[in-house]
Design a protein around this motif. Structure first.
Motif, PDB file in Angstrom:
ATOM      1  N   LEU A  26       0.809  -1.238   0.020  1.00 32.07           N
ATOM      2  CA  LEU A  26       0.094   0.055   0.020  1.00 32.07           C
ATOM      3  C   LEU A  26       0.896   1.305  -0.025  1.00 32.07           C
ATOM      4  N   LYS A  27       1.905   1.208   0.804  1.00 32.89           N
ATOM      5  CA  LYS A  27       2.922   2.450   0.654  1.00 32.89           C
ATOM      6  C   LYS A  27       3.234   2.644  -0.608  1.00 32.89           C
ATOM      7  N   MET A  30       1.115   4.077  -2.959  1.00 34.48           N
ATOM      8  CA  MET A  30       0.594   5.567  -3.092  1.00 34.48           C
ATOM      9  C   MET A  30       1.892   6.244  -3.181  1.00 34.48           C
ATOM     10  N   ASN A 124      -6.636   2.354   1.003  1.00 31.80           N
ATOM     11  CA  ASN A 124      -5.501   3.390   0.962  1.00 31.80           C
ATOM     12  C   ASN A 124      -5.980   4.679   1.862  1.00 31.80           C
ATOM     13  N   TYR A 127      -5.356   3.790   5.409  1.00 30.14           N
ATOM     14  CA  TYR A 127      -3.895   3.582   5.746  1.00 30.14           C
ATOM     15  C   TYR A 127      -3.483   5.093   5.779  1.00 30.14           C
ATOM     16  N   LYS A 140      -4.913  12.226   6.979  1.00 31.17           N
ATOM     17  CA  LYS A 140      -4.390  12.276   5.733  1.00 31.17           C
ATOM     18  C   LYS A 140      -4.763  13.823   5.103  1.00 31.17           C
TER      19      LYS A 140
END
Length: 280
Positions: A26-27, A30, A124, A127, A140
């Protein structure tokens, strides 16, 4: 909530490693990579991956898609069991499957593609605003919205946008417009209790669009607006938070589609209520 999965660190080599791999994917998903073709549309740059970014992105997406597909397959198989009862949906993927038939298509995309894409957006988003594994991040802040591709020639603010152009909305600039926001770089949540109290977060007022706007807006708007403040309130009520040696938080921003902190937050969490109350 999304896939009916619980990732803990109870046993080495089990869920912990799977969670760590998925977190890293996921990191990577992104992260921002500058591809020459994006800035210089020369045919050579499109077909030759000089920097390896395209290969990296394809590998990352393939892994994430395999994970999402395996979860979807598990849910489909569960619904095919003779003991399954309609209405016993346990998570988001269950609900999506119950609402969409195999014949349903959204803009030409199949049911499985629509479900996986929506689940990925929610993962996402989570996250970016919560904690995942050992790395915790602050709320975020997305510098860019998802790209929009014009389906026909159009005029935007006096600029001619040819058909097929990908348009990126710079929300960092919108949310820091001095014509609208005073001291935009200052953390001042109280501002929303006064002059900006009536600002709508669902994309109807473009000076503040944390979830985007229109058909490409974040599908997690309702979840975030109804659940996030309750979760934060429970944490603040039940625990005291401090940093090692009481040093101030390091708020340096990292690169990415969502602006996570450059370094994870390190905090000590101490219960502030009698232990019996945490059982409820």
């Amino acid at each position: 909530m999304i896939a009916g999965k619980t990732y803990g660190r109870v046993e080495k080599g089990g869920n912990e490693e799977e969670a760590e791999r998925f977190k890293k994917a996921l990191k990577d998903f992104m992260s921002i990579g500058f591809v020459l073709w994006d800035a210089f549309p020369i045919p050579l740059f499109k077909w030759i991956d000089f920097q390896g970014h395209v290969k990296f992105m394809n590998r990352t997406f393939k892994y994430i898609d395999c994970v999402l597909q395996s979860w979807l397959d598990e849910h489909v198989m569960k619904r095919e069991r003779v003991d399954f009862v309609d209405g016993n949906e346990e998570d988001f993927i269950d609900v999506m499957l119950s609402m969409m038939s195999n014949e349903d298509f959204v803009d030409g995309y199949s049911r499985k593609t629509t479900i996986k894409a929506t689940a990925l957006v929610l993962f996402n988003t989570e996250y970016g605003v919560g904690c995942f594994g050992r790395d915790c991040y602050s709320l975020k802040l997305a510098p860019l919205l998802a790209p929009h591709e014009s389906v026909e020639d159009c005029i935007v603010q006096g600029y001619h946008i040819p058909k097929g152009t990908r348009l990126w909305v710079n929300t960092m600039k919108l949310h820091r417009d001095l014509k609208i926001w005073s001291n935009p770089d200052t953390f001042d949540p109280e501002r929303f209790l006064t002059s900006q109290a009536g600002v709508d977060v669902r994309g109807h007022q473009y000076e503040f669009i944390p979830f985007g706007s229109g058909r490409r807006s974040c599908p997690g708007i309702t979840y975030a607006t109804q659940v996030t403040h309750l979760a934060i309130a429970h944490l603040l009520q039940g625990f005291d938070f401090s940093t090692p040696s009481d040093e101030p938080l390091d708020m340096k921003e990292g690169l990415g589609v969502t602006m996570r902190k450059a370094d994870p937050i390190e905090v000590f969490i101490t219960p502030r209520l009698p232990s019996v109350l945490y059982k409820f």
